[in-house]
Write a protein that holds these residues in place. Structure first.
Motif, mmCIF file in Angstrom:
data_model
loop_
_atom_site.group_PDB
_atom_site.id
_atom_site.type_symbol
_atom_site.label_atom_id
_atom_site.label_comp_id
_atom_site.label_asym_id
_atom_site.label_seq_id
_atom_site.Cartn_x
_atom_site.Cartn_y
_atom_site.Cartn_z
ATOM 1 N N GLU A 446 0.827 -1.189 0.000
ATOM 2 C CA GLU A 446 0.000 0.000 0.000
ATOM 3 C C GLU A 446 0.870 1.251 0.000
ATOM 4 N N GLY A 447 0.490 2.218 -0.795
ATOM 5 C CA GLY A 447 1.244 3.457 -0.907
ATOM 6 C C GLY A 447 2.107 3.516 -2.145
ATOM 7 N N LEU A 448 2.296 2.368 -2.819
ATOM 8 C CA LEU A 448 3.116 2.351 -4.029
ATOM 9 C C LEU A 448 2.274 2.212 -5.284
ATOM 10 N N ILE A 449 1.223 1.393 -5.217
ATOM 11 C CA ILE A 449 0.417 1.141 -6.409
ATOM 12 C C ILE A 449 -1.051 1.296 -6.061
ATOM 13 N N ASN A 450 -1.824 1.362 -7.101
ATOM 14 C CA ASN A 450 -3.272 1.380 -6.945
ATOM 15 C C ASN A 450 -3.767 -0.059 -6.966
ATOM 16 N N PRO A 451 -4.222 -0.592 -5.829
ATOM 17 C CA PRO A 451 -4.589 -2.014 -5.799
ATOM 18 C C PRO A 451 -5.803 -2.347 -6.658
ATOM 19 N N GLU A 452 -6.589 -1.356 -7.058
ATOM 20 C CA GLU A 452 -7.765 -1.615 -7.879
ATOM 21 C C GLU A 452 -7.435 -1.691 -9.369
ATOM 22 N N ALA A 453 -6.234 -1.278 -9.739
ATOM 23 C CA ALA A 453 -5.821 -1.331 -11.149
ATOM 24 C C ALA A 453 -4.493 -2.063 -11.227
ATOM 25 N N ILE A 454 -4.567 -3.400 -11.227
ATOM 26 C CA ILE A 454 -3.353 -4.204 -11.203
ATOM 27 C C ILE A 454 -3.591 -5.493 -11.967
ATOM 28 N N GLU A 455 -2.587 -5.915 -12.698
ATOM 29 C CA GLU A 455 -2.604 -7.188 -13.427
ATOM 30 C C GLU A 455 -1.369 -7.988 -13.024
ATOM 31 N N ILE A 456 -1.586 -9.266 -12.702
ATOM 32 C CA ILE A 456 -0.493 -10.134 -12.263
ATOM 33 C C ILE A 456 -0.494 -11.382 -13.132
ATOM 34 N N VAL A 457 0.639 -11.636 -13.783
ATOM 35 C CA VAL A 457 0.837 -12.828 -14.610
ATOM 36 C C VAL A 457 2.163 -13.458 -14.209
ATOM 37 N N ALA A 458 2.139 -14.785 -14.031
ATOM 38 C CA ALA A 458 3.339 -15.502 -13.582
ATOM 39 C C ALA A 458 3.812 -16.461 -14.663
ATOM 40 N N GLN A 459 5.126 -16.512 -14.838
ATOM 41 C CA GLN A 459 5.751 -17.484 -15.727
ATOM 42 C C GLN A 459 6.465 -18.518 -14.866
ATOM 43 N N ILE A 460 6.068 -19.785 -15.021
ATOM 44 C CA ILE A 460 6.588 -20.877 -14.195
ATOM 45 C C ILE A 460 7.479 -21.755 -15.050
ATOM 46 N N SER A 461 8.676 -22.054 -14.554
ATOM 47 C CA SER A 461 9.641 -22.907 -15.271
ATOM 48 C C SER A 461 9.994 -24.086 -14.380
ATOM 49 N N ASP A 462 9.946 -25.319 -14.969
ATOM 50 C CA ASP A 462 10.325 -26.498 -14.189
ATOM 51 C C ASP A 462 11.822 -26.734 -14.311
ATOM 52 N N SER A 463 12.292 -27.829 -13.751
ATOM 53 C CA SER A 463 13.734 -28.110 -13.718
ATOM 54 C C SER A 463 14.307 -28.399 -15.092
ATOM 55 N N ASN A 464 13.463 -28.759 -16.067
ATOM 56 C CA ASN A 464 13.940 -29.025 -17.434
ATOM 57 C C ASN A 464 13.786 -27.826 -18.346
#
Length: 836
Positions: A446-464
């Motif tokens: 809180e205080g850095l971003i607007n929590p109502e306007a946020i998009e989160i996408v994760a890239q997951i990589s396995d051991s191979n």
């Protein structure tokens, strides 16, 4: 309805315009309202032993602008309002600064929440006339009780209740951590939530500089550049304040005017206000003479001169906190009476330099008054700008603008913090269809971003290296869940999080956080995860333990399980019996096993008790035998002494009646006997029960007196020889055979009897003599004495008796072996050494 005349309408419009203009000017001229909270808890004795908080607080007070508001509170367990909030003026500063001497380190706790509430003074709504700021100084953490749970609850109350109320009332918090031991995460959080800043003073010596920065964030002072030891004051300056830091308290600081007049603490003037401390001098000159002024003092890069003038340098577009990668545009202008100067002739004379310094030491500099080709830049609106992008990296940044207008000079500096992470991320686990499922929980800061306007996408990589994409799922509590399924090979996964949206400043941003590890490594793979090069290494020597090296002779007992303990049953697949039969048989089986287990324990307990009884009984039996043997020895010795006393009594009677000396005694001594008639020694003789046909025994006889008329009758030892039982052992020492001729054993007894004859010892003394004799060890003749009596008729019998002793000992040893199979007789070699 009457319509007002045109002149009336014009007048109304002009009044409305003037009103809106006045509101705009009024809003732009909002005055600072600073409230300072100083920690006085007991821990300050270590972090601030010299109490440098006092000069730092005084400096903060003296840097406050006239017509602004200022107040100071101290807090520990309780909160005290040292300097009530009031309007700043030159007359107010001196008595207010004196009250700051009450700052100490006597507090018991650190009640931050109560201090914040008291500083708010019940204000719940913002005031456009005042810019409210709280400067919070602490070296610790929230501490209101000895109970950690109460402290944590109070901390959460501050973050969830107190801080939102302060933010709603228009307060900004600039928090300062004194020492690295403070709760920096907490102090940063309350600063970010209110749009303030966080600073760290590692020690009290850094506190002055940190407080100066806090003052600059509130007062936004305008400076004139200090070049070496000189600075220039123009006609537009109404007053200036020089802050000169001292390196030595001995040298007095001086200020020399353009006309050569020297000012100092000891030599002042009506228009000069001088505040001196051991560490700095703060000099304010009202209506100064224009021209070049000179400072005679230690040169310090932190020295500076601020001015109050109608001609101001204004900077914008640089907020307290920004995000890495956020696009910014810095603007600056020269204002007069609240308006940007647009006169081209004035702007063409200015030389404007923009400078950026990063926390890593990098410096970027450029000319705002010149174009790429060196041509002069004159904006029509009088506002210069610079776009910032790639240089906005994580850390602390300092932006400064230096203006040289030929007839004046101005300088202004703005500090900014760049943040790289906008999410607090932690790994969590949950059960999913009997399997452990891992996921990440992301909480926006809180205080850095607007929590109502946020998009989160994760890239997951396995051991191979295989990758997959997961979107963040919003939870009810405002956090986002990122599932991390084991879609590929087992092992350690890595997650990169891409965040995009609107910052708290309303700017677009896009950044990447991570990677965050997520472990899907099975337990079996952990042991197999070895270095391939390790297989080529030669095997290390294996250290083995040899039990025989530590073997100690002991009873060799082979422990066998009791016959009545059944073997453990094997687990077999349970057949499908009838339900009633299975239910009926189960309790019987359990009861039988329980009874067998109880029987086994009873048997072991019985064996243990019987064994203890046998051991105790054997010990008692041996003790009785030893006592009986000792009593027999004492009885025999007492009987011998009594017989010797009777013999001596019979010898005294004829010796007293005789008048003439008796004839020479014909005493037959063995040729091997040493004749020594010393005064303190007895004679060792051998006497026989019958002449030359019975074995003799060695006794102690008194020294023969030549005055005796009758030959001394020898004492005959009629006591039977000492016999040993089968379970008794004799302790034999080889040294005793050699000490037979010394003053031990029977010689001591003969000497005591001789002394009794001369001094007529009482019966009590005789008993004491007997006790001392009994303390002497029993002595047996050795081979040397046996050789002396070998030719005597009784020698053969003695040798036979001595030969029987080893046989009896062998019988004893054999008896022990028979009674205790496996018993190691070597355990008693020290007590029963073998004879050579």
């Amino acid at each position: 309805m009457k319509v007002p005349p045109a002149s009336g309408l014009v007048l109304i419009v002009l009044l409305w315009a003037a009103c809106f203009a006045a509101q705009g000017v009024y809003a732009a001229d909002a005055q600072p309202d600073m409230r300072v909270l100083v920690d006085i808890s007991g821990s300050m004795k270590k972090t601030d032993p010299q109490n440098l908080r006092v000069p730092a607080a005084k400096l903060l007070l003296n840097l406050a602008k006239d017509k602004s508001r200022f107040g100071v509170w101290s807090f520990g367990q309780y909160v005290n309002n040292l300097v009530p909030v009031d309007t700043v003026s030159p007359e107010w500063k001196q008595p207010a600064a004196a009250k700051l001497e009450a700052i100490n380190s006597a507090g018991l706790f650190t009640n931050v929440g109560l201090a914040l509430e008291r500083a708010a003074m019940g204000q719940t709504q913002p005031d456009p006339d005042w810019e409210r700021t709280i400067v919070l100084l602490s070296d610790g953490m929230v501490d209101i009780s000895k109970d950690p749970q109460q402290n944590e609850a109070e901390k959460q109350r501050i973050l969830q209740e107190v801080i939102p109320q302060l933010k709603k009332a228009g307060f900004r918090i600039h928090s300062v951590a004194l020492s690295t031991g403070a709760d920096q995460a907490f102090l940063k959080s309350i600063a970010l939530q209110t749009g303030g800043s966080f600073s760290l003073a590692r020690n009290a010596d850094e506190l002055l500089g940190v407080f100066v920065e806090a003052s600059d964030k509130v007062n936004l002072p305008e400076q004139v550049p200090l070049e070496g030891d000189s600075f220039t004051i123009d006609e537009s300056v109404n007053e200036f304040t020089a802050l000169i830091f001292r390196k030595s308290s001995i040298k007095e600081t001086q200020l020399i005017s353009p006309d050569g007049v020297a000012y100092s603490l000891s030599k002042g003037s009506r228009n000069v206000s001088w505040f001196a401390d051991k560490q700095y001098d703060l000099i304010t000159v009202y209506n100064p003479a224009p021209g070049t002024w000179k400072v005679v003092a230690d040169l310090d890069p932190s020295n500076r001169v601020t001015v109050v003038s109608d001609l101001k340098l204004t900077m914008g577009g640089l907020p307290e906190n920004v995000l890495e990668g956020e696009r910014l545009t810095m603007t600056m202008s020269m204002d007069e009476h609240g308006r940007a100067i647009t006169n081209p002739n004035f702007l063409e004379l200015m030389d404007i330099t923009f400078r950026q310094e990063t926390s890593s030491g990098e410096t970027f500099e450029g000319k705002l008054s010149e174009g790429a080709g060196g041509e002069k830049v004159v904006p029509t609106d009088g506002i210069y700008s610079a776009r910032l992008g790639r240089t906005i990296t994580e850390g602390e940044h300092s932006f400064s603008v230096l203006v040289d207008g030929k007839t004046f000079k101005r300088k202004k500096t703005v500090k900014m913090t760049v943040h790289h992470e906008v999410l607090k991320v932690e790994t969590q686990y949950r059960d999913q269809d009997g399997q452990v499922f891992r996921y990440l929980m992301a909480e926006p800061i809180e205080g850095l971003i607007n929590p109502e306007a946020i998009e989160i996408v994760a890239q997951i990589s396995d051991s191979n290296g295989e990758r997959s994409i997961q979107n963040g799922v919003a939870e009810e509590d405002g956090r986002y869940r990122i599932d991390v399924p084991a879609f590929g090979a087992l092992g350690e996964y890595e997650v990169l999080i891409k965040v995009a949206g609107k910052s708290a400043n309303g700017k677009d941003y896009e950044l990447v956080q991570g990677p965050y590890p997520v472990d899907y490594t099975p337990l079996g793979m952990v042991a197999d995860n070895r270095d391939p090069l390790a297989d080529n290494q030669p095997p290390l020597p294996v250290e083995t333990f040899d039990p025989s090296a530590m073997e100690i002779p002991s009873l060799e007992v082979e422990e066998l399980p009791p016959d009545d303990i059944p073997p453990l049953p094997e687990v077999e697949p349970e057949p499908e019996p009838e339900p009633l039969l299975a239910e009926g048989e189960l309790p019987l089986v359990v009861e039988e096993e329980a009874s067998e287990e109880g029987t086994n324990w009873l048997l072991l307990a019985g064996v243990f008790i019987i064994g203890n009884i046998l051991v105790i009984g054997g010990g008692v039996y041996l003790y009785i035998k030893f006592v009986r043997h000792t009593d027999e020895e004492q009885s025999r010795v007492v009987e011998e002494i009594t017989q010797m006393q009777q013999k001596k009594a019979e010898q005294k009677a004829p010796a007293a009646a005789a008048a003439v000396p008796p004839p020479d005694l014909d005493i037959d001594f063995d040729s091997g006997t040493e004749m020594d008639f010393g005064e303190d020694e007895a004679t060792e003789i051998r006497t026989a029960d019958s002449p030359l046909d019975e074995p003799g025994s060695t006794v102690i006889a008194p020294t023969p007196a030549p005055v005796l008329e009758q030959p001394e009758e020898t004492y005959v030892n009629e006591a039977p020889p000492l016999e040993l039982d089968d379970d008794e052992m004799i302790e034999v020492e080889d040294d005793f055979d050699e000490d037979l001729d010394e003053d031990h054993g029977l010689d001591d007894l003969d000497m005591m009897l001789s002394e009794q004859e001369g001094s007529q010892q009482t019966e009590e003394q005789l008993n004491q003599t007997i006790d001392e004799m009994l303390e002497q060890p029993t002595v047996f003749p050795d081979a040397g004495v046996e050789a002396d009596v070998e030719n005597e008729p009784g020698a053969e019998k003695d040798k036979k008796t001595e030969k029987d002793l080893p046989k009896e000992a062998e019988q004893d040893e054999g008896g022990v072996e028979d009674k205790y199979p496996g018993f190691d007789n070597d355990e008693f070699m020290l007590d029963n050494p073998s004879k050579e």
